[in-house]
Each structure stands twice: as structure tokens, then as C-alpha cells.
Design a protein around this motif. Structure first.
Motif, PDB file in Angstrom:
ATOM      1  N   PHE A   6       0.828  -1.207   0.000  1.00  0.00           N
ATOM      2  CA  PHE A   6       0.000   0.000   0.000  1.00  0.00           C
ATOM      3  C   PHE A   6       0.862   1.257   0.000  1.00  0.00           C
ATOM      4  O   PHE A   6       0.573   2.219  -0.716  1.00  0.00           O
ATOM      5  N   SER A   7       1.934   1.250   0.784  1.00  0.00           N
ATOM      6  CA  SER A   7       2.807   2.427   0.859  1.00  0.00           C
ATOM      7  C   SER A   7       3.488   2.696  -0.480  1.00  0.00           C
ATOM      8  O   SER A   7       3.703   3.845  -0.854  1.00  0.00           O
ATOM      9  N   LYS A   8       3.819   1.624  -1.213  1.00  0.00           N
ATOM     10  CA  LYS A   8       4.409   1.804  -2.546  1.00  0.00           C
ATOM     11  C   LYS A   8       3.363   2.280  -3.544  1.00  0.00           C
ATOM     12  O   LYS A   8       3.662   3.089  -4.431  1.00  0.00           O
ATOM     13  N   LEU A   9       2.139   1.782  -3.400  1.00  0.00           N
ATOM     14  CA  LEU A   9       1.063   2.184  -4.309  1.00  0.00           C
ATOM     15  C   LEU A   9       0.784   3.677  -4.208  1.00  0.00           C
ATOM     16  O   LEU A   9       0.570   4.343  -5.224  1.00  0.00           O
ATOM     17  N   ILE A  10       0.798   4.207  -3.009  1.00  0.00           N
ATOM     18  CA  ILE A  10       0.463   5.619  -2.816  1.00  0.00           C
ATOM     19  C   ILE A  10       1.716   6.502  -2.771  1.00  0.00           C
ATOM     20  O   ILE A  10       1.609   7.714  -2.626  1.00  0.00           O
ATOM     21  N   LYS A  11       2.905   5.894  -2.943  1.00  0.00           N
ATOM     22  CA  LYS A  11       4.176   6.636  -2.872  1.00  0.00           C
ATOM     23  C   LYS A  11       4.217   7.442  -1.575  1.00  0.00           C
ATOM     24  O   LYS A  11       4.172   8.677  -1.575  1.00  0.00           O
ATOM     25  N   LEU A  12       4.332   6.731  -0.464  1.00  0.00           N
ATOM     26  CA  LEU A  12       4.124   7.302   0.862  1.00  0.00           C
ATOM     27  C   LEU A  12       5.011   8.508   1.147  1.00  0.00           C
ATOM     28  O   LEU A  12       4.537   9.514   1.679  1.00  0.00           O
ATOM     29  N   ARG A  13       6.286   8.424   0.802  1.00  0.00           N
ATOM     30  CA  ARG A  13       7.188   9.547   1.111  1.00  0.00           C
ATOM     31  C   ARG A  13       6.818  10.796   0.329  1.00  0.00           C
ATOM     32  O   ARG A  13       6.845  11.905   0.867  1.00  0.00           O
ATOM     33  N   LEU A  14       6.463  10.609  -0.945  1.00  0.00           N
ATOM     34  CA  LEU A  14       6.022  11.748  -1.754  1.00  0.00           C
ATOM     35  C   LEU A  14       4.721  12.320  -1.200  1.00  0.00           C
ATOM     36  O   LEU A  14       4.562  13.549  -1.103  1.00  0.00           O
ATOM     37  N   THR A  15       3.798  11.441  -0.830  1.00  0.00           N
ATOM     38  CA  THR A  15       2.522  11.875  -0.268  1.00  0.00           C
ATOM     39  C   THR A  15       2.731  12.656   1.022  1.00  0.00           C
ATOM     40  O   THR A  15       2.072  13.680   1.255  1.00  0.00           O
ATOM     41  N   PHE A  16       3.645  12.203   1.846  1.00  0.00           N
ATOM     42  CA  PHE A  16       3.943  12.900   3.100  1.00  0.00           C
ATOM     43  C   PHE A  16       4.463  14.313   2.828  1.00  0.00           C
ATOM     44  O   PHE A  16       4.047  15.276   3.479  1.00  0.00           O
ATOM     45  N   LEU A  17       5.365  14.460   1.844  1.00  0.00           N
ATOM     46  CA  LEU A  17       5.909  15.776   1.502  1.00  0.00           C
ATOM     47  C   LEU A  17       4.804  16.704   1.008  1.00  0.00           C
ATOM     48  O   LEU A  17       4.769  17.891   1.365  1.00  0.00           O
ATOM     49  N   VAL A  18       3.886  16.172   0.204  1.00  0.00           N
ATOM     50  CA  VAL A  18       2.773  16.963  -0.330  1.00  0.00           C
ATOM     51  C   VAL A  18       1.873  17.451   0.804  1.00  0.00           C
ATOM     52  O   VAL A  18       1.503  18.633   0.867  1.00  0.00           O
ATOM     53  N   VAL A  19       1.513  16.539   1.702  1.00  0.00           N
ATOM     54  CA  VAL A  19       0.635  16.895   2.813  1.00  0.00           C
ATOM     55  C   VAL A  19       1.317  17.879   3.755  1.00  0.00           C
ATOM     56  O   VAL A  19       0.682  18.813   4.255  1.00  0.00           O
ATOM     57  N   PHE A  20       2.605  17.702   3.976  1.00  0.00           N
ATOM     58  CA  PHE A  20       3.369  18.634   4.812  1.00  0.00           C
ATOM     59  C   PHE A  20       3.307  20.041   4.228  1.00  0.00           C
ATOM     60  O   PHE A  20       3.045  21.021   4.938  1.00  0.00           O
ATOM     61  N   SER A  21       3.515  20.150   2.920  1.00  0.00           N
ATOM     62  CA  SER A  21       3.486  21.445   2.243  1.00  0.00           C
ATOM     63  C   SER A  21       2.125  22.112   2.387  1.00  0.00           C
ATOM     64  O   SER A  21       2.022  23.314   2.679  1.00  0.00           O
ATOM     65  N   ALA A  22       1.053  21.332   2.202  1.00  0.00           N
ATOM     66  CA  ALA A  22      -0.297  21.879   2.317  1.00  0.00           C
ATOM     67  C   ALA A  22      -0.614  22.306   3.741  1.00  0.00           C
ATOM     68  O   ALA A  22      -1.258  23.339   3.967  1.00  0.00           O
TER      69      ALA A  22
END
Length: 285
Positions: A6-22
Motif C-alpha cells: 500500500f505504501s508503494k502504491l500511494i508513494k508514501l514519502r512523496l505523499t507525506f511531503l505533499v501533505v506537509f506542504s499543504a
């Protein structure tokens, strides 16, 4: 389904950076609005996580055959056979619909921006990666929407500060993307991806990377120049930009993968540091 899949499917690290920015931009918008609604901040994080995960999920569905060709992506859940395309599609639709609903409940503009982000990333940027280096420009738009979405979630409309936040992240993505593309060029070629400005590791691509990193310097100073940030954020942004520029210069000078790798890691630090300094300086005014 395993968590690792699941973490690879959603690209967890990239998703975390995006959410952090928002989330950082939400706090800045809340300062402008005069009040921080922590429940809405939490909902932004949840909705942003779901929307970003959905976009990444659709990206992997579309690129499943190409992912099988590259060393760094062949172990993703779909090409590795740990998940079917149908399962991924159900997950992506579920996350996209629920995330958009949550963000739309904050205000309509936030919801519309999130839908636009998914569509542009998954259905414009993703297919363009095989066709032309213009894909990086197209991808930089949804990539820069998170701070805009976060700010609008708090303030309800787009103003100068929102555009500055968008602009910094938009310009930053060019050296960020191109550094990654330089490091992974051999792997990308296996899938036919054309992301470097000239399509290959050469002086032209390095010069373009340097030019965009140079442009980032004055863009990062816009908060101070427009009076939204003080000399503290201006000084930190200037130092970070000069270090980033030096790394881009080294790539232009040496054309070496190691220089691109240093620029890539520099980009990972640059954006959160500049955004956090803007937040701290802005909150202290």
C-alpha cells in the motif's frame, strides 16, 4: 494486502511531503484569516493524504507495464503481482472521492483544486512522460498546487500570498525533477521516459537546471520583497538558494551523476526549510 504494498502504491514519502506542504500553507492562511481551526487543519491533512494517494494510485495503474521495465519500480504492487489493476482502481477511486469530499467540505474552491490536481497529474503529466520533456512543466503545476490548496482551505480564496507559495514550489520542481531524472536516466530510458530538458545527460540539460535554480533565488525572496515575511525568512531563503545554486553549478561544471544526486538531496531539504521559515516568520509578525 500488505502495508508495504500500500505504501508503494500511494508513494508514501512523496505523499507525506505533499501533505506537509499543504499543512504549512494552511497555517499561513489561518494567520491571514485571524484564527486557526485545528479540526479543519486535521481534515486538510486527511483529505490531502487521500487525494494525493489517489493521484499516485492512478499514476501507477496507467504506468503498470512501464513499471515492470524499470529496476526501481518493478517491485511496486501491480507489476509485482501483489495487487490487481482492479483492486488498485477501487482503492484509487475510493480515496479520490472521499478525499475530494473532505477537502470540498472545507470550501468549494479547495475541492475543485484537488480534483484539478488529480486530473492533471494522472491524465496529463503521466502520459506525457514518454512523449516530451514538457511533461516536467505540466507536472510542476499539480506539484505546486498543495500549498495553494492548503492556503485556500484556510483563507477561502487565492491572493498574493497564495500565488507566492505556489510560485516557490512551482519553480523549485524543475531542478528537483531534473536532478532526479539525471540520477535515474538509465532506468527511465528503459521505460522510454523523456524528462531531462534535452532528453539526455548533457550540458544543455545541466544549463537549464542551473537557470531554473537561479530563477528560484529571487522567487524565494518574494515573501520578504512583498512585506509578508521579514529579514529572517529572507536571509534563510537566500542562504538555502545559494547552496542550492552552488549544487546546480557543480552539476553544470562536472555533468556527473554524483553532482546530480547531491542536487537531488539538496532539493529535499530546500523546500521544507524555506516553507517552515516563512511560517515561523509570518506567525511571529
Amino acid at each position: 494486502m500488505r502495508w508495504s504494498d500500500f505504501s508503494k502504491l500511494i508513494k508514501l514519502r512523496l505523499t507525506f511531503l505533499v501533505v506537509f506542504s499543504a499543512s504549512i500553507s494552511y497555517l499561513i492562511g489561518s494567520k491571514v484569516n485571524g484564527v486557526i481551526i485545528w479540526y479543519d487543519w486535521f481534515m486538510l491533512i486527511v483529505g490531502g493524504f487521500l487525494v494525493t494517494s489517489a493521484a499516485n494510485c492512478f499514476n501507477e495503474i496507467i504506468e503498470k507495464d512501464l513499471d515492470r521495465l524499470m529496476k526501481r519500480t518493478k517491485d511496486r504492487p501491480i507489476p509485482s503481482g501483489h495487487m490487481t489493476t482492479g483492486q488498485a482502481l477501487v482503492l484509487g477511486l475510493g480515496m479520490g472521492i472521499s478525499g475530494t469530499y473532505i477537502l470540498g467540505s472545507l470550501n468549494i474552491l479547495t475541492g475543485l483544486l484537488s480534483v484539478f490536481s488529480i486530473l492533471l497529474y494522472a491524465f496529463a503529466y503521466t502520459p506525457l512522460k514518454q512523449k516530451s520533456p514538457i511533461a516536467v512543466f505540466v507536472g510542476a503545476i499539480p506539484g505546486a498546487l498543495p500549498p495553494l490548496i492548503g492556503y485556500v482551505a484556510a483563507y477561502g480564496k487565492i491572493d498574493d500570498i497564495a500565488l507566492i507559495l505556489f510560485g516557490i514550489q512551482f519553480v523549485w520542481q524543475f531542478p528537483h525533477f531534473w536532478a532526479i531524472a539525471w540520477v535515474l536516466d538509465d532506468d527511465y530510458k528503459l521505460a522510454g521516459f523523456r524528462l531531462l530538458p534535452t532528453g539526455k545527460r548533457d550540458r544543455g540539460s545541466a544549463v537549464m537546471t542551473f537557470i531554473l535554480t537561479l530563477i528560484l533565488l529571487p522567487v524565494s525572496l518574494l515573501p520578504t520583497l512583498y512585506g509578508y515575511g521579514g529579514y529572517f525568512v529572507g536571509g534563510v531563503s537566500l542562504v538555502c538558494s545559494l547552496i542550492f545554486l552552488y549544487q546546480a553549478f557543480n552539476l553544470m561544471r562536472t555533468l556527473q551523476v554524483e553532482a546530480a544526486r547531491k542536487l537531488m538531496f539538496g532539493s529535499f531539504f530546500y523546500l521544507p526549510v524555506v516553507q517552515l521559515m516563512f511560517l515561523f516568520d509570518f506567525l511571529g509578525k
